[in-house]
Design a protein around this motif. Structure first.
Motif, PDB file in Angstrom:
ATOM      1  N   UNK A 178       0.815  -1.218   0.000  1.00 41.21           N
ATOM      2  CA  UNK A 178       0.000   0.000   0.000  1.00 41.21           C
ATOM      3  C   UNK A 178       0.849   1.269   0.000  1.00 41.21           C
ATOM      4  N   UNK A 179       1.979   1.264   0.681  1.00 38.91           N
ATOM      5  CA  UNK A 179       2.846   2.444   0.680  1.00 38.91           C
ATOM      6  C   UNK A 179       3.497   2.666  -0.684  1.00 38.91           C
ATOM      7  N   UNK A 180       3.848   1.588  -1.365  1.00 41.63           N
ATOM      8  CA  UNK A 180       4.368   1.721  -2.736  1.00 41.63           C
ATOM      9  C   UNK A 180       3.281   2.296  -3.641  1.00 41.63           C
ATOM     10  N   UNK A 181       2.054   1.808  -3.472  1.00 39.97           N
ATOM     11  CA  UNK A 181       0.941   2.344  -4.256  1.00 39.97           C
ATOM     12  C   UNK A 181       0.745   3.836  -3.961  1.00 39.97           C
ATOM     13  N   UNK A 182       0.783   4.206  -2.684  1.00 38.50           N
ATOM     14  CA  UNK A 182       0.606   5.615  -2.314  1.00 38.50           C
ATOM     15  C   UNK A 182       1.686   6.482  -2.950  1.00 38.50           C
ATOM     16  N   UNK A 183       2.920   6.016  -2.944  1.00 36.10           N
ATOM     17  CA  UNK A 183       4.009   6.784  -3.551  1.00 36.10           C
ATOM     18  C   UNK A 183       3.774   6.968  -5.049  1.00 36.10           C
ATOM     19  N   UNK A 184       3.301   5.915  -5.716  1.00 31.94           N
ATOM     20  CA  UNK A 184       3.039   6.040  -7.153  1.00 31.94           C
ATOM     21  C   UNK A 184       1.888   7.010  -7.418  1.00 31.94           C
ATOM     22  N   UNK A 185       0.905   7.028  -6.538  1.00 33.33           N
ATOM     23  CA  UNK A 185      -0.216   7.955  -6.709  1.00 33.33           C
ATOM     24  C   UNK A 185       0.213   9.400  -6.451  1.00 33.33           C
ATOM     25  N   UNK A 186       1.127   9.612  -5.527  1.00 30.60           N
ATOM     26  CA  UNK A 186       1.640  10.966  -5.299  1.00 30.60           C
ATOM     27  C   UNK A 186       2.417  11.444  -6.528  1.00 30.60           C
ATOM     28  N   UNK A 187       3.145  10.540  -7.158  1.00 26.10           N
ATOM     29  CA  UNK A 187       3.831  10.880  -8.409  1.00 26.10           C
ATOM     30  C   UNK A 187       2.838  11.248  -9.503  1.00 26.10           C
ATOM     31  N   UNK A 188       1.774  10.462  -9.632  1.00 30.30           N
ATOM     32  CA  UNK A 188       0.739  10.765 -10.621  1.00 30.30           C
ATOM     33  C   UNK A 188       0.084  12.109 -10.321  1.00 30.30           C
ATOM     34  N   UNK A 189      -0.187  12.385  -9.066  1.00 26.19           N
ATOM     35  CA  UNK A 189      -0.814  13.655  -8.681  1.00 26.19           C
ATOM     36  C   UNK A 189       0.071  14.835  -9.067  1.00 26.19           C
ATOM     37  N   UNK A 190       1.369  14.649  -8.931  1.00 25.86           N
ATOM     38  CA  UNK A 190       2.298  15.723  -9.286  1.00 25.86           C
ATOM     39  C   UNK A 190       2.358  15.946 -10.796  1.00 25.86           C
ATOM     40  N   UNK A 191       2.124  14.896 -11.557  1.00 27.85           N
ATOM     41  CA  UNK A 191       2.282  14.979 -13.022  1.00 27.85           C
ATOM     42  C   UNK A 191       0.989  15.251 -13.778  1.00 27.85           C
TER      43      UNK A 191
END
Length: 117
Positions: free
Chosen positions: A76-89
């Motif tokens: 879940x933390x890996x997923x959250x990190x990927x979603x934060x990257x998507x949010x930034x982009x």
């Protein structure tokens, strides 16, 4: 006897909702003034995430391993990190990505909290 973890039940429910009604979840994540329209690809992505949650929670309900909550939290933390990257982009997907990251962090927190009890 194996007790079902509440976090697995919650993860399963969200996964089932994402699999069966991705449009509803997408609609609920829109802001009150949002004009964003989600594509078929976005709906497929929501379904894919739902499938991951169902499989992950199913594993948690079936397996009895002491490391399982930590492994679930890591996923879940890996997923959250990927979603934060998507949010930034992606401005169009920012709200959805941040909500998904928040749900993943909440699930990870619940898993790690169980480890301390």
């Amino acid at each position: 006897m194996r007790r079902t973890r509440p976090v697995d039940v919650a993860r399963f429910g969200l996964g089932l909702a994402a699999l069966s009604r991705p449009g509803l979840l997408l609609h609920l994540t829109k802001g009150p003034t949002s004009a964003v329209s989600y594509s078929a690809a976005t709906r497929r992505t929501v379904r894919l995430l739902g499938a991951r949650y169902v499989v992950q929670s199913g594993g948690g309900m079936i397996l009895e391993r002491p490391w399982l909550p930590e492994a679930d939290a890591l996923v879940d933390l890996v997923h959250a990190a990927s979603m934060l990257g998507l949010a930034a982009l992606s401005r169009n997907h920012r709200r959805l990505a941040l909500l998904s990251a928040g749900a993943a962090v909440a699930f990870a927190g619940a898993d790690l909290q169980e480890q301390t009890e």
